[in-house]
Design an enzyme around this catalytic site. Structure first.
Site, PDB file in Angstrom:
ATOM      1  N   GLU A 158      -5.077  -8.639  -4.136  1.00  0.00           N
ATOM      2  CA  GLU A 158      -4.582  -9.268  -5.363  1.00  0.00           C
ATOM      3  C   GLU A 158      -4.006 -10.662  -5.134  1.00  0.00           C
ATOM      4  OE1 GLU A 158      -1.931  -6.420  -7.185  1.00  0.00           O
ATOM      5  OE2 GLU A 158      -3.613  -5.232  -7.898  1.00  0.00           O
ATOM      6  N   GLU A 332      -8.728  -0.238  -6.902  1.00  0.00           N
ATOM      7  CA  GLU A 332      -7.514   0.383  -7.466  1.00  0.00           C
ATOM      8  C   GLU A 332      -7.689   0.569  -8.965  1.00  0.00           C
ATOM      9  OE1 GLU A 332      -3.630  -1.388  -6.744  1.00  0.00           O
ATOM     10  OE2 GLU A 332      -4.256  -2.027  -4.739  1.00  0.00           O
TER      11      GLU A 332
END
Ligand code: GBH
Length: 426
Positions: A158, A332
């Site tokens: 991320e 995720e």
């Protein structure tokens, strides 16, 4: 019934600091010790003791039908001081990866998941111009050490979240609110991704698949007004386009650059890891960013994190990846909740959107649920429950929830049955 492609990967995602325990040599540990920084007053401490229990955890994942597992390597263990490699820790991760293979779990290995070695943080962390070279050296070293055992490498978890949470929202250490530092970090992280990709490809002779893990947010303007649409566009540019177009074209674009080329960055992805949880509704707002996030309305379903449950947005971000032409792995997707029925419904409804994306030509090849077990949820602490598996207080025994068995049935069948769709699929 929703049938998934043959060979589709099923499993869970985790990260070192959240599950291993006793990662004392990174900036998160230090920040936790200051007190007052983690909302529920907990610290990562021994976490899930996964550092010692990994083999039992992987045996359980195998029993639960998983065929893949995502974990991260703790850089601060491997390189405890600048330029010094700890071979004992390398050996530890070698055993971890061997254990995964023994249990029939294909490893997806993240090189950086939010934690920085203290020595790196003390030099300014991501804001230092040395950051890309320093982390690329570690990436190359690790790829060389683990070699053929790792078929999938993920560079930085991320990249969008790191500058935002560390240097804008003040939610992750060093908890600053400074646009200049945030943009410097965003620039170095994008460049670092490219250098890590090159270093891994060079060090690993067996042609692994390497890519970023992008947390894509489905962004919608709060209204049709010109101001709100512009604000949403700016937000989307930072969270999504900056990274996607940056890697595709090899440029550092707005808001962190002016479109200048970054040598070696172009095309540094064999695969795309996609994280997605929710959507963001954006309206025009106050400086410095000129925008604000509109909280979910009273009728919206939300998680204990306050995030809106919005499966349609999950579909949209997958669909947006189609033109990039790369295999996509969901690295995720999950929910913090105290109600496991809500988790079961979340899983079925979100898998419906994966199936929909695949049937419309997006090359999605795996789904890794966040997370395997309840763990240290960063600035929120242990209060947030993202696991398919609960942890018994005191003993740390693993207690699979009904959602773990639901996920097992789906993984084993490589399909979501009509019965599950009828029960949970809205
Ligand atoms: C993921 O991040 C993490 O990879 C994982 O470690 C974590 O446990 C999991 O999700 C569950 O939270 O950046 O301050 O502006 C979640 C990503 C976190 C992205 C909140 C957007 C917005 C706040 N999201 N963030 S901020």
């Amino acid at each position: 019934m929703l049938k998934f492609p043959d060979g589709f990967y099923w499993g869970c995602a985790t990260s070192s600091h959240q599950v291993e325990g006793n990662n004392r040599n990174n900036q998160w540990w230090a920040w936790e010790q200051e007190g007052g920084n983690v909302r529920d007053g907990t610290t990562s401490g021994p976490a899930c003791d996964h550092y010692n229990r990994f083999d039992d955890d992987f045996a359980l994942a195998e029993e639960l039908g998983h065929s893949a597992h995502r974990l991260s390597i703790e850089w601060s263990r491997i390189e405890p001081e600048e330029g010094r490699w700890d071979e004992k820790e390398v050996e530890h991760y070698r055993r971890v990866i061997e254990s995964l293979h023994r249990h029939g779990l294909t490893p997806f290995v993240t090189l950086h998941h939010f934690t920085n070695p203290l020595w790196f943080e003390q030099q300014g962390g991501w804001t230092s111009p040395r950051a890309p070279d320093l982390i690329a050296r570690y990436a190359g070293y690790m790829a060389k050490q683990l070699g053929e055992a790792v078929p999938f490498w993920l560079t930085i978890n991320e990249p969008s979240v790191v500058p935002a949470a560390c240097y804008l929202a003040g939610m992750h250490p060093p908890a600053k609110r400074d646009m200049g530092l945030a943009m410097q970090a965003a620039r170095h992280i994008l460049i670092a991704h490219g250098k890590m990709y090159q270093a891994v490809r060079e060090a690993a002779p067996h042609d692994p698949q390497v890519g970023p893990v992008l947390n894509m947010i489905y962004v919608e303007p709060a209204s049709d007004s010109e101001e709100d649409r512009q604000a949403a566009q700016l937000f989307d540019q930072y969270w999504n386009s900056y990274w996607l177009e940056g890697i595709r074209d090899g440029v550092v674009g707005p808001p962190a650059g002016g479109g200048e080329e970054a040598p070696g960055l172009k095309g540094t992805w064999d695969i795309i890891g996609l994280n997605n949880y929710s959507r963001s509704v954006i309206a025009a707002g106050p400086p410095p960013m000129g925008l604000r996030q509109v909280p979910p309305g009273p009728d919206a379903e939300t998680s204990t994190m306050g995030w809106e449950v919005y499966p349609e947005g999950f579909y949209r971000v997958q669909a947006r990846l189609k033109p990039y032409g790369k295999p996509v792995y969901i690295t995720e997707n999950g929910i913090g909740t105290d109600d496991d029925k809500q988790r079961q419904r979340y899983i079925v409804r979100h898998l419906r959107q994966v199936h929909r994306a695949i049937s419309e030509g997006v090359d999605v090849r795996g789904y890794l649920h966040w997370s395997f077990q309840d763990n240290f949820e960063w600035a929120e602490g242990f209060r947030q429950k993202f696991g398919l598996i609960a942890m018994e207080e005191g003993t740390r025994n693993r207690l699979p929830r009904p959602s773990a068995y639901l996920f097992r049935d789906i993984a084993r069948a490589n399909a979501v049955s009509d019965e599950l769709l009828g029960r949970w699929g809205e």
